[in-house]
Structure formats: structure tokens, C-alpha cells
Write an enzyme that holds these catalytic residues in place. Structure first.
Site, mmCIF file in Angstrom:
data_model
loop_
_atom_site.group_PDB
_atom_site.id
_atom_site.type_symbol
_atom_site.label_atom_id
_atom_site.label_comp_id
_atom_site.label_asym_id
_atom_site.label_seq_id
_atom_site.Cartn_x
_atom_site.Cartn_y
_atom_site.Cartn_z
ATOM 1 N N ARG A 1 1.030 -1.756 0.309
ATOM 2 C CA ARG A 1 -0.027 0.160 0.529
ATOM 3 C C ARG A 1 0.184 1.262 -0.027
ATOM 4 N NH1 ARG A 1 -2.665 -4.177 1.921
ATOM 5 N NH2 ARG A 1 -0.683 -4.536 2.655
ATOM 6 N N THR A 2 1.851 1.539 0.767
ATOM 7 C CA THR A 2 2.440 2.135 0.882
ATOM 8 C C THR A 2 3.092 3.007 -0.625
ATOM 9 O OG1 THR A 2 2.806 1.835 3.513
ATOM 10 C CG2 THR A 2 3.732 4.296 2.913
ATOM 11 N N LYS B 1 26.095 -4.464 -3.710
ATOM 12 C CA LYS B 1 27.244 -4.624 -3.541
ATOM 13 C C LYS B 1 28.093 -4.033 -2.078
ATOM 14 C CE LYS B 1 26.992 -4.460 -8.519
ATOM 15 N NZ LYS B 1 27.562 -3.093 -9.199
ATOM 16 N N ARG C 1 11.425 3.868 3.230
ATOM 17 C CA ARG C 1 10.570 2.690 4.374
ATOM 18 C C ARG C 1 12.552 1.689 4.855
ATOM 19 N NH1 ARG C 1 6.118 -0.808 4.493
ATOM 20 N NH2 ARG C 1 5.059 1.254 4.938
ATOM 21 N N HIS D 1 5.123 5.875 11.463
ATOM 22 C CA HIS D 1 5.021 6.536 10.357
ATOM 23 C C HIS D 1 3.579 7.120 10.141
ATOM 24 C CE1 HIS D 1 3.347 3.925 6.534
ATOM 25 N NE2 HIS D 1 2.798 3.554 6.816
HETATM 26 C C1 NCD Z 1 1.967 -1.311 8.641
HETATM 27 C C2 NCD Z 1 3.547 -0.915 8.095
HETATM 28 O O1 NCD Z 1 4.199 -1.304 7.354
HETATM 29 O O2 NCD Z 1 4.123 0.042 9.457
HETATM 30 N N1 NCD Z 1 1.783 -1.569 6.698
HETATM 31 C C3 NCD Z 1 1.553 -0.515 6.352
HETATM 32 O O3 NCD Z 1 2.390 0.604 5.954
HETATM 33 N N2 NCD Z 1 -0.274 -0.507 5.497
HETATM 34 C C4 NCD Z 1 2.014 -1.984 9.033
HETATM 35 C C5 NCD Z 1 2.183 -3.446 9.419
HETATM 36 O O4 NCD Z 1 3.247 -3.860 8.590
HETATM 37 O O5 NCD Z 1 1.656 -4.726 9.656
#
Ligand code: NCD
Length: 303
Positions: free
Chosen positions: A50-51, A78, A100, A130
Site C-alpha cells: 500500500r504505502t 555490493k 522506509r 509511520h
Molecule cells: C504497516 C507498516 O508497514 O507499518 N503497513 C502499512 O504501512 N500499511 C503495518 C504492518 O506492516 O503490519
């Protein structure tokens, strides 16, 4: 706002402005040239459905160029250091870096070491934060409850490892929610509530659900715990799974949220995930417009 690393420094007015902007993008045609000529790079060191996709769509819907950095084919395999990777990418003239990482604080570290004016957006760092998820969850709740005061919200699952909960709590507390109930088996509750302003914690899910307006369910983050800590799925579902019987303990119109990915039959029963009170796909849709609002806020030069 130059970077978006956590929601801690955003006050109620700043949060509300971002939510209003996201809501505007949801209900009006996107200004396709707002970010024309800008380049947004997505750099994900952890899996994401999703993100990542919603940041890519958000950038494209505002006319920015998006480059999806493919780590598995990059020189990080590498042995290139993260800072060398950062400076290499910066030399190509980036406007925003969406990152991320599994380590807490890595987006802030990159923001501190950036040589150019690149805006760093945290798309999830370890168990820390997040922020765009916090914003999209607040927006999803606000669409049904325009006034955050007097709301009762339960968050149940692996709170200890949840960056989503930390950012959700920051947003909801700042926006005025007074009753946030964290619920989990002891091993998944945080050791301290310092990072959870305005929250109470308990192990009794039925009690936590009494009269809530919103319940948010969380996945067990197995990648952040030792195998010995994994609960047995059926046992976990019996005590902490949201099924129709439990949902009936909440208010009749209680909204069900989950950041995804969901594990059906573990933290949530399929009929609840797919049922009329579920807002899970609304959260996904709101994720795109919230990320448009964040990119617009960071990158659009004021007229
Ligand atoms: C979450 C995350 O990656 O922090 N998912 C997300 O971004 N929608 C929660 C999760 O991974 O459970």
C-alpha cells in the site's frame, strides 16, 4: 515543513491543514501540473504494498516524476553505504526522498546528512513512526466523526512493534481524542506508555471494546520478534481476534480499521474485514490523497 519524519512536531492546526488538503484532493480533480518538473524517489528497504504504491500514485497524480529505486538491483547489495547511496542519488537532483527502513531513526539520519534541499518523507521506520499512516487513519475516522472530542478508540494487536500505533496515537491525541485504549497480550504491550500520550493499556479485549466508536486491528509483526514469541494462531484469535460477537460489544456503528496487510482468521475474522463496518479499503483510498497532500505541502512552491 521541510521533511515529514514524525507527527510529533505537528500541532492541531498543521494536522488539520494536511487533512483538509487530502480531503480536497479526494473530492476534486487533482491539479495534474502542481508538481511538474519535480522528482520523487521511493526508497524502500522493507516490503510494502500500500504505502509504496500510494506514494508513487500520489506523485504521478500531481505531475511529478517518480523513480522507484530497486534495491535488489542496486549497489547497496555490493556494499555501498547508505550515505554514499544518498549522496549519489542527490547528485541526480531529487526533490523528495520517500524512505522506509527497518531501523528506527534512519529517515531522520538521512535528512540530517542530505547535502541538497531534498525533502525526506518517512514511509515507516522500524517500530518508531509511520506519519502518513497516522494522517490517513485520522482522515478515515474524521470522514464519519468530524469532531474528534468524545471519541472512544480501541487499538488491538501487536502495539509494542507498531509504528502505525505510535503515529496514530500522536495524531489522534493532538486532534483531541481523549479515550484511546491499547489492548494486547502482555508480550505485545509497550513497556512504557511514554510514547503513547492519552492512552490506557489492558489485556482484556472484550472490556476495551465497550462502547468504542472505532476499533483498529493490527497484524502480529513476526519479522520484529523471535520465533519463540509467536503466539499460536487459533489461541490468539480466540482472545484477541475481532469477530462479529466482539464487534457487537462496540457502538452499533463502530468503524473497523486495519492498516494492512491483514491476516484473516488471526487478528480479524473474514466476515468483519469484509463487512459493512469495515473501512479498510477506505483507508487505502485515503492513503493516496494523504500522500498527495504531504508531497504538495513539501514540494509545491507557493503561488
Ligand atoms: C504497516 C507498516 O508497514 O507499518 N503497513 C502499512 O504501512 N500499511 C503495518 C504492518 O506492516 O503490519
Amino acid at each position: 515543513m521541510h521533511h515529514l519524519l514524525t507527527l510529533e512536531d505537528l500541532d492541531r492546526a498543521a494536522l488539520t491543514r494536511l487533512l483538509d488538503r487530502a480531503e480536497h484532493f479526494r473530492t476534486h480533480a487533482a491539479p495534474r501540473d502542481l508538481l511538474a518538473g519535480r522528482t520523487v524517489l521511493t526508497l524502500f528497504f522493507e516490503p510494502s504494498t500500500r504505502t509504496r504504491t500510494s506514494f508513487v500514485l500520489a506523485a504521478k497524480r500531481l505531475g511529478a516524476d517518480n523513480v522507484n529505486f530497486d534495491l535488489s538491483r542496486s549497489s547497496t547489495v555490493k556494499g555501498e553505504s547508505l550515505l554514499d547511496t544518498l549522496h549519489t542519488l542527490e547528485a541526480m537532483r531529487l526533490d523528495a526522498l520517500v524512505v522506509r527502513h527497518n531501523e528506527n531513526g534512519m529517515p531522520a539520519y538521512l535528512a540530517r546528512h542530505a547535502n541538497t534541499g531534498v525533502a525526506v518523507v518517512n514511509a515507516g521506520d522500524g517500530t518508531h513512526a509511520h506519519p502518513t499512516q497516522g494522517l490517513l487513519d485520522a482522515l478515515t475516522i474524521r470522514q464519519r466523526h468530524p469532531d474528534f472530542a468524545n471519541l472512544r478508540i480501541a487499538i488491538c494487536g501487536d502495539i509494542r512493534h507498531s509504528r502505525v500505533t505510535r503515529s496514530d496515537v500522536r495524531a489522534l491525541h493532538t486532534l483531541g481524542v481523549g479515550d484511546i485504549r491499547l489492548c494486547a497480550p502482555r508480550a505485545m504491550l509497550p513497556e512504557s506508555l511514554d510514547a503513547f500520550p492519552g492512552c490506557t493499556a489492558s489485556e482484556d479485549f472484550d472490556a476495551a471494546l465497550a462502547d468504542v466508536d472505532v476499533v483498529m486491528m493490527l497484524r502480529i509483526q513476526k519479522e520484529r520478534m523471535a520465533a519463540a514469541q509467536f503466539p499460536e494462531a487459533a489461541d490468539y484469535h480466540a482472545h484477541y481476534g475481532l469477530d462479529a460477537r466482539r464487534l457487537a460489544l462496540a457502538k452499533p456503528d463502530c468503524q473497523v480499521l486495519h492498516p494492512g496487510p491483514i491476516n484473516r482468521g488471526i487478528e480479524i475474522a473474514p466476515d468483519v474485514a469484509d463487512g459493512p463496518q469495515s473501512r479498510i479499503l477506505d483507508q487505502v483510498a485515503n492513503g493516496v490523497v494523504v500522500r498527495m497532500a504531504v508531497l504538495a505541502e513539501l514540494l509545491a512552491t507557493p503561488a
